[in-house]
Design a protein around this motif. Structure first.
Motif, PDB file in Angstrom:
ATOM      1  N   LEU A 184       0.816  -1.156  -0.065  1.00  0.00           N
ATOM      2  CA  LEU A 184      -0.005   0.160   0.152  1.00  0.00           C
ATOM      3  C   LEU A 184       0.810   1.234  -0.025  1.00  0.00           C
ATOM      4  CD1 LEU A 184      -2.675  -1.120   2.603  1.00  0.00           C
ATOM      5  CD2 LEU A 184      -3.017  -0.606   0.145  1.00  0.00           C
ATOM      6  N   GLN A 185       1.921   1.138   0.764  1.00  0.00           N
ATOM      7  CA  GLN A 185       2.759   2.298   0.941  1.00  0.00           C
ATOM      8  C   GLN A 185       3.467   2.614  -0.439  1.00  0.00           C
ATOM      9  OE1 GLN A 185       2.793   4.815   3.462  1.00  0.00           O
ATOM     10  NE2 GLN A 185       3.829   5.790   1.859  1.00  0.00           N
ATOM     11  N   GLU A 186       3.734   1.400  -1.125  1.00  0.00           N
ATOM     12  CA  GLU A 186       4.580   1.526  -2.424  1.00  0.00           C
ATOM     13  C   GLU A 186       3.602   2.381  -3.435  1.00  0.00           C
ATOM     14  OE1 GLU A 186       6.054  -1.372  -6.071  1.00  0.00           O
ATOM     15  OE2 GLU A 186       5.997  -2.167  -3.861  1.00  0.00           O
ATOM     16  N   VAL A 187       2.142   1.948  -3.423  1.00  0.00           N
ATOM     17  CA  VAL A 187       1.364   2.382  -4.350  1.00  0.00           C
ATOM     18  C   VAL A 187       1.010   3.892  -3.854  1.00  0.00           C
ATOM     19  CG1 VAL A 187      -1.280   2.333  -5.100  1.00  0.00           C
ATOM     20  CG2 VAL A 187       0.056   0.275  -5.021  1.00  0.00           C
ATOM     21  N   GLN A 188       0.817   4.277  -2.574  1.00  0.00           N
ATOM     22  CA  GLN A 188       0.847   5.480  -2.234  1.00  0.00           C
ATOM     23  C   GLN A 188       1.785   6.274  -2.958  1.00  0.00           C
ATOM     24  OE1 GLN A 188      -1.597   6.847  -0.434  1.00  0.00           O
ATOM     25  NE2 GLN A 188      -0.983   8.819  -0.312  1.00  0.00           N
ATOM     26  N   ASP A 189       3.297   5.983  -2.850  1.00  0.00           N
ATOM     27  CA  ASP A 189       4.269   6.795  -3.210  1.00  0.00           C
ATOM     28  C   ASP A 189       3.987   6.963  -4.775  1.00  0.00           C
ATOM     29  OD1 ASP A 189       5.284   6.621  -0.836  1.00  0.00           O
ATOM     30  OD2 ASP A 189       6.691   5.192  -1.073  1.00  0.00           O
ATOM     31  N   GLU A 190       3.811   5.652  -5.527  1.00  0.00           N
ATOM     32  CA  GLU A 190       3.321   6.018  -6.988  1.00  0.00           C
ATOM     33  C   GLU A 190       2.265   6.900  -7.233  1.00  0.00           C
ATOM     34  OE1 GLU A 190       2.538   2.043  -8.165  1.00  0.00           O
ATOM     35  OE2 GLU A 190       4.202   1.141  -7.795  1.00  0.00           O
ATOM     36  N   LEU A 191       1.209   6.998  -6.619  1.00  0.00           N
ATOM     37  CA  LEU A 191       0.016   8.015  -6.664  1.00  0.00           C
ATOM     38  C   LEU A 191       0.731   9.260  -6.704  1.00  0.00           C
ATOM     39  CD1 LEU A 191      -2.843   8.813  -6.715  1.00  0.00           C
ATOM     40  CD2 LEU A 191      -2.993   8.413  -4.083  1.00  0.00           C
ATOM     41  N   ASP A 298      -4.675  -2.591  -8.010  1.00  0.00           N
ATOM     42  CA  ASP A 298      -4.888  -2.107  -9.500  1.00  0.00           C
ATOM     43  C   ASP A 298      -5.914  -1.031  -9.530  1.00  0.00           C
ATOM     44  OD1 ASP A 298      -3.536  -4.186 -10.399  1.00  0.00           O
ATOM     45  OD2 ASP A 298      -5.150  -5.747 -10.347  1.00  0.00           O
ATOM     46  N   LEU A 299      -6.874  -0.651  -8.722  1.00  0.00           N
ATOM     47  CA  LEU A 299      -7.698   0.286  -9.047  1.00  0.00           C
ATOM     48  C   LEU A 299      -7.123   1.589  -8.614  1.00  0.00           C
ATOM     49  CD1 LEU A 299     -11.461   0.494  -7.429  1.00  0.00           C
ATOM     50  CD2 LEU A 299      -9.732   2.327  -6.876  1.00  0.00           C
ATOM     51  N   ILE A 300      -6.320   1.659  -7.567  1.00  0.00           N
ATOM     52  CA  ILE A 300      -5.583   2.984  -7.317  1.00  0.00           C
ATOM     53  C   ILE A 300      -4.566   3.352  -8.483  1.00  0.00           C
ATOM     54  CG2 ILE A 300      -3.918   4.272  -5.670  1.00  0.00           C
ATOM     55  CD1 ILE A 300      -6.764   4.252  -4.783  1.00  0.00           C
ATOM     56  N   ARG A 301      -3.974   2.245  -8.802  1.00  0.00           N
ATOM     57  CA  ARG A 301      -3.019   2.729  -9.992  1.00  0.00           C
ATOM     58  C   ARG A 301      -3.618   3.015 -11.236  1.00  0.00           C
ATOM     59  NH1 ARG A 301       0.045  -2.259  -8.052  1.00  0.00           N
ATOM     60  NH2 ARG A 301       2.233  -1.652  -7.330  1.00  0.00           N
TER      61      ARG A 301
END
Length: 316
Positions: A184-191, A298-301
């Motif tokens: 989740l933190q990785e996706v947060q950083d990507e966002l 997948d949704l957030i990305r």
């Protein structure tokens, strides 16, 4: 099954003929919303969630120790969902129900009152952002899961709930939760990185529903919407006019709508302003397994990439 008499009483309490209950309970078709992963034993405890996004998050904690199922199916609109008799019967057999809270599930209070099953609110401990206008002014915006940073609190609450339900597997749930929090933190950083490149004039997110205050806060975007909550899907002329005015005033290059509602009102905004329709965003529901957003990550990305490419003009 020991809970069936209670399920029949619940069906009757909803004003449904009692004579239908045995048919509903005994002849139901296989549930297409069941945990799609293999490896979960048939006799594992069943935990229900109110919508598919929450089910996917919970499965990442559950591993193969708990069977997680969603009451609503992929593509369903969660706010105004109307539970079926089979939903009630299924809930009566569950070990636990997880709901988002913050007023997301307008139907849930009456639903959960009909079943003698514990439930856990996964937003416990999260400070909400309040809705600013219309009939919902002052109430919490429920879409906290649109921030991967806040979903880490969801995970903590689910780990605690599952550990209480199945204490012999508490260490496994904790390990699963820690691994998922890292993702989740990785996706947060990507966002944040994907949306950080937006130039100042394009730093505005305009959508049908006001579902993005948490994502917008994370990414430093202004938020504008036609209606605050999908329970009011009929856009008023005033709401459309306000959105048109915002898009024109801020020279917003692209606007969006969510997958679970009609984009007709937003198409009026596009026609009046010349802004592009930037695409469909996923919020209240995952897609089917072969669709674009079969999981929460997948949704957030997908949403971050759709927003960034549309606002910068880098998309097709």
């Amino acid at each position: 099954m020991p809970h069936r008499p209670r399920a029949r009483r619940l069906l009757g309490a909803l004003g449904l003929p009692l004579l239908l209950a045995p048919l509903l309970l005994g002849c139901a078709e296989p549930d297409s919303r069941a945990d799609p992963r293999g490896g979960v034993p048939e006799d594992a405890p069943v935990v229900l969630t109110t919508f598919t996004v929450l089910a996917d998050i919970a499965r990442n904690v559950a591993g193969d120790r708990i069977r997680v199922e969603s009451i609503t199916k992929a593509g369903a609109e969660i706010h105004g969902y109307e539970p079926t008799p089979l939903d009630i019967a299924k809930a009566a057999e569950a070990a636990l129900i997880l709901d988002n809270g913050f007023g997301l599930e307008a139907w849930f209070a009456q639903f959960v009152a009909q079943v003698e099953v514990p439930h856990v609110v996964v937003t416990e401990g999260i400070a909400p952002i309040d809705i600013a206008e219309d009939a919902y002014a002052g109430k919490p915006n429920p879409h906290a899961w649109m921030s991967p940073a806040l979903v880490q609190r969801y995970v903590d609450n689910i780990v605690a709930a599952f550990s209480e339900l199945e204490p012999d597997h508490a260490e496994e749930f904790a390990a699963n939760g820690a691994a998922y929090r890292s993702e989740l933190q990785e996706v947060q950083d990507e966002l944040e990185a994907a949306l950080a490149e937006l130039p100042e004039p394009q730093r505005a997110l305009v959508s049908c529903e006001g579902a993005f205050p948490y994502l917008a806060r994370d990414a430093g975007l202004a938020e504008q919407y036609i209606w605050p909550v999908n329970a009011e899907q009929q856009a008023t002329p005033r709401q459309i006019a306000d959105t048109i005015e915002f898009v024109q005033e801020h020279d917003v290059p692209a606007v969006f709508c969510e997958s679970t509602v009609s984009d007709r009102a937003m198409r009026q905004v596009v026609e009046a302003t010349g802004a592009r329709f930037g695409g469909t965003l996923y919020v209240d529901s995952l897609s089917e397994a072969d669709g674009p957003v079969p999981s929460y990550l997948d949704l957030i990305r997908y949403d971050a990439e759709t927003i960034a490419s549309a606002l910068t003009g880098s998309g097709s």
